[in-house]
Design a protein around this motif. Structure first.
Motif, PDB file in Angstrom:
ATOM      1  N   HIS A 160     -60.928  16.223 -61.879  1.00 32.26           N
ATOM      2  CA  HIS A 160     -62.025  16.200 -62.853  1.00 32.26           C
ATOM      3  C   HIS A 160     -63.379  16.317 -62.162  1.00 32.26           C
ATOM      4  CE1 HIS A 160     -65.018  14.458 -65.575  1.00 32.26           C
ATOM      5  NE2 HIS A 160     -64.232  14.862 -66.555  1.00 32.26           N
ATOM      6  N   ARG A 161     -63.547  15.546 -61.107  1.00 35.02           N
ATOM      7  CA  ARG A 161     -64.832  15.550 -60.407  1.00 35.02           C
ATOM      8  C   ARG A 161     -65.117  16.882 -59.730  1.00 35.02           C
ATOM      9  NH1 ARG A 161     -65.149  10.360 -56.802  1.00 35.02           N
ATOM     10  NH2 ARG A 161     -67.058  11.413 -56.166  1.00 35.02           N
ATOM     11  N   SER A 162     -64.088  17.656 -59.451  1.00 34.66           N
ATOM     12  CA  SER A 162     -64.309  18.975 -58.842  1.00 34.66           C
ATOM     13  C   SER A 162     -64.352  20.087 -59.891  1.00 34.66           C
ATOM     14  CB  SER A 162     -63.241  19.256 -57.779  1.00 34.66           C
ATOM     15  OG  SER A 162     -61.967  19.355 -58.382  1.00 34.66           O
ATOM     16  N   GLY A 163     -64.455  19.704 -61.166  1.00 33.13           N
ATOM     17  CA  GLY A 163     -64.664  20.684 -62.229  1.00 33.13           C
ATOM     18  C   GLY A 163     -63.421  21.367 -62.755  1.00 33.13           C
ATOM     19  N   ARG A 164     -62.245  20.779 -62.564  1.00 29.21           N
ATOM     20  CA  ARG A 164     -60.999  21.429 -62.964  1.00 29.21           C
ATOM     21  C   ARG A 164     -60.587  21.153 -64.400  1.00 29.21           C
ATOM     22  NH1 ARG A 164     -61.892  22.210 -58.010  1.00 29.21           N
ATOM     23  NH2 ARG A 164     -60.516  23.457 -56.729  1.00 29.21           N
ATOM     24  N   PHE A 165     -61.343  20.317 -65.110  1.00 26.67           N
ATOM     25  CA  PHE A 165     -61.014  20.022 -66.505  1.00 26.67           C
ATOM     26  C   PHE A 165     -62.172  20.410 -67.402  1.00 26.67           C
ATOM     27  CE2 PHE A 165     -58.139  17.076 -64.359  1.00 26.67           C
ATOM     28  CZ  PHE A 165     -56.973  17.249 -65.087  1.00 26.67           C
ATOM     29  N   ASN A 166     -61.844  20.984 -68.532  1.00 30.21           N
ATOM     30  CA  ASN A 166     -62.833  21.287 -69.557  1.00 30.21           C
ATOM     31  C   ASN A 166     -62.536  20.385 -70.753  1.00 30.21           C
ATOM     32  OD1 ASN A 166     -64.909  22.470 -70.951  1.00 30.21           O
ATOM     33  ND2 ASN A 166     -63.701  24.231 -71.612  1.00 30.21           N
ATOM     34  N   LEU A 167     -62.619  19.089 -70.519  1.00 31.30           N
ATOM     35  CA  LEU A 167     -62.325  18.083 -71.538  1.00 31.30           C
ATOM     36  C   LEU A 167     -63.509  17.143 -71.676  1.00 31.30           C
ATOM     37  CD1 LEU A 167     -58.723  16.987 -70.451  1.00 31.30           C
ATOM     38  CD2 LEU A 167     -59.312  18.499 -72.347  1.00 31.30           C
ATOM     39  N   SER A 168     -63.697  16.622 -72.880  1.00 27.15           N
ATOM     40  CA  SER A 168     -64.693  15.570 -73.053  1.00 27.15           C
ATOM     41  C   SER A 168     -64.223  14.342 -72.274  1.00 27.15           C
ATOM     42  CB  SER A 168     -64.845  15.215 -74.532  1.00 27.15           C
ATOM     43  OG  SER A 168     -63.651  14.581 -74.996  1.00 27.15           O
ATOM     44  N   ARG A 169     -65.130  13.455 -72.015  1.00 31.09           N
ATOM     45  CA  ARG A 169     -64.744  12.250 -71.284  1.00 31.09           C
ATOM     46  C   ARG A 169     -63.674  11.456 -72.027  1.00 31.09           C
ATOM     47  NH1 ARG A 169     -68.555   8.420 -67.778  1.00 31.09           N
ATOM     48  NH2 ARG A 169     -67.098   6.737 -67.421  1.00 31.09           N
ATOM     49  N   PRO A 170     -63.793  11.235 -73.333  1.00 32.97           N
ATOM     50  CA  PRO A 170     -62.713  10.519 -74.032  1.00 32.97           C
ATOM     51  C   PRO A 170     -61.366  11.247 -73.945  1.00 32.97           C
ATOM     52  CG  PRO A 170     -64.692  10.559 -75.384  1.00 32.97           C
ATOM     53  CD  PRO A 170     -64.950  11.468 -74.223  1.00 32.97           C
ATOM     54  N   ASP A 171     -61.387  12.569 -74.046  1.00 34.60           N
ATOM     55  CA  ASP A 171     -60.129  13.324 -73.945  1.00 34.60           C
ATOM     56  C   ASP A 171     -59.548  13.250 -72.532  1.00 34.60           C
ATOM     57  OD1 ASP A 171     -60.200  13.995 -76.620  1.00 34.60           O
ATOM     58  OD2 ASP A 171     -61.045  15.999 -76.273  1.00 34.60           O
ATOM     59  N   PHE A 172     -60.431  13.304 -71.522  1.00 32.16           N
ATOM     60  CA  PHE A 172     -59.951  13.186 -70.149  1.00 32.16           C
ATOM     61  C   PHE A 172     -59.357  11.798 -69.908  1.00 32.16           C
ATOM     62  CE2 PHE A 172     -60.740  11.843 -65.737  1.00 32.16           C
ATOM     63  CZ  PHE A 172     -59.833  12.689 -65.125  1.00 32.16           C
ATOM     64  N   THR A 173     -60.035  10.748 -70.383  1.00 34.35           N
ATOM     65  CA  THR A 173     -59.520   9.390 -70.222  1.00 34.35           C
ATOM     66  C   THR A 173     -58.175   9.243 -70.915  1.00 34.35           C
ATOM     67  OG1 THR A 173     -61.769   8.513 -70.026  1.00 34.35           O
ATOM     68  CG2 THR A 173     -60.030   6.938 -70.590  1.00 34.35           C
TER      69      THR A 173
END
Length: 190
Positions: A160-173
C-alpha cells in the motif's frame, strides 16, 4: 522537553522527510539548536540514534496495543490489525523504526519472541491460543500463526505504501482484516 527527547522528535521528522540516508546527527542537532558535540553526548553515533528511535517506536506501538487488551477475542484481533494499519499509515517514520529499519531494537524470530521480548506478538499468540481453546482459531502453533498474520499485514502495508493499491483507506483496512482472518480463523468462522 528534555534535549534527548527533542533530538528524538526531530530525528523522527527527519527520517520521515529524508529517509534513512538523509538522517544525520549533525542535521538533527542543527535543527534542535544544539552543537554536534551536544548531540554526541546523547547518541554516540547514527546507530545509537537509530536504536533509540526503534525502542521509542516500539514503545509507542505497545502503548497503542495495550489499550486493546480487554476487548473480546475476535474484536480484539480486528482492533489490533486495524491499529497496525493505522500506525503504518499515520506514523510512517515510527512504523519504519519499529518494523522496517535495522535499528538493533527490532525483535528477532524465534529467540526474542519465545523469550517474551515482544509483548504485542506474544499477547496476540496468547489470544490465538485462547481462540483455539474456544474452537474459533485454526490449529497450529500460536506463535507461528501470530507471525503469519503480522507478516501478511506487513506485506500488505508495504504494498500500500508503495502505491500498489487503488483502494480507499477503509477498503484497504477491510482487505487487511479479511486477509488476516483467512490465516487464523477456522474455515467455518470466516
Amino acid at each position: 522537553m528534555a534535549t534527548r527527547d527533542r533530538i528524538l522528535t526531530i530525528a523522527i521528522a527527519e527520517l520521515e522527510a529524508k529517509g534513512l540516508e538523509g538522517l544525520s546527527l549533525r542535521a538533527v542537532g542543527q535543527k534542535a539548536g544544539i552543537t554536534p558535540m551536544a548531540v554526541y553526548r546523547h547518541f554516540a553515533d547514527k546507530a545509537a540514534l537509530l536504536q533509540a528511535l526503534g525502542e521509542y517506536a516500539l514503545g509507542r506501538w505497545q502503548t497503542r496495543i495495550a489499550a486493546l487488551a480487554d476487548l473480546p477475542l475476535l474484536a480484539g484481533f480486528a482492533a489490533m490489525a486495524t491499529a497496525f494499519v493505522d500506525y503504518a499509515l499515520d506514523e510512517p517514520a515510527l512504523f519504519d523504526a519499529a518494523f522496517v529499519l535495522k535499528t538493533r531494537a527490532e525483535r528477532i524470530y524465534p529467540e526474542d519472541f519465545e523469550a517474551g521480548r515482544s509483548p504485542v506478538v506474544g499477547g496476540f499468540a496468547r489470544r490465538l491460543a485462547e481462540g483455539q481453546a474456544q474452537g474459533l482459531v485454526r490449529e497450529g502453533p500460536p506463535l507461528e500463526l501470530a507471525m503469519a498474520v503480522w507478516g501478511v499485514l506487513q506485506g500488505l502495508v508495504g504494498l500500500h505504501r508503495s502505491g500498489r493499491f487503488n483502494l480507499s483507506r477503509p477498503d484497504f483496512t477491510a482487505l487487511c482484516l479479511r486477509s488476516a482472518e483467512r490465516i487464523y480463523l477456522r474455515g467455518d468462522q470466516s
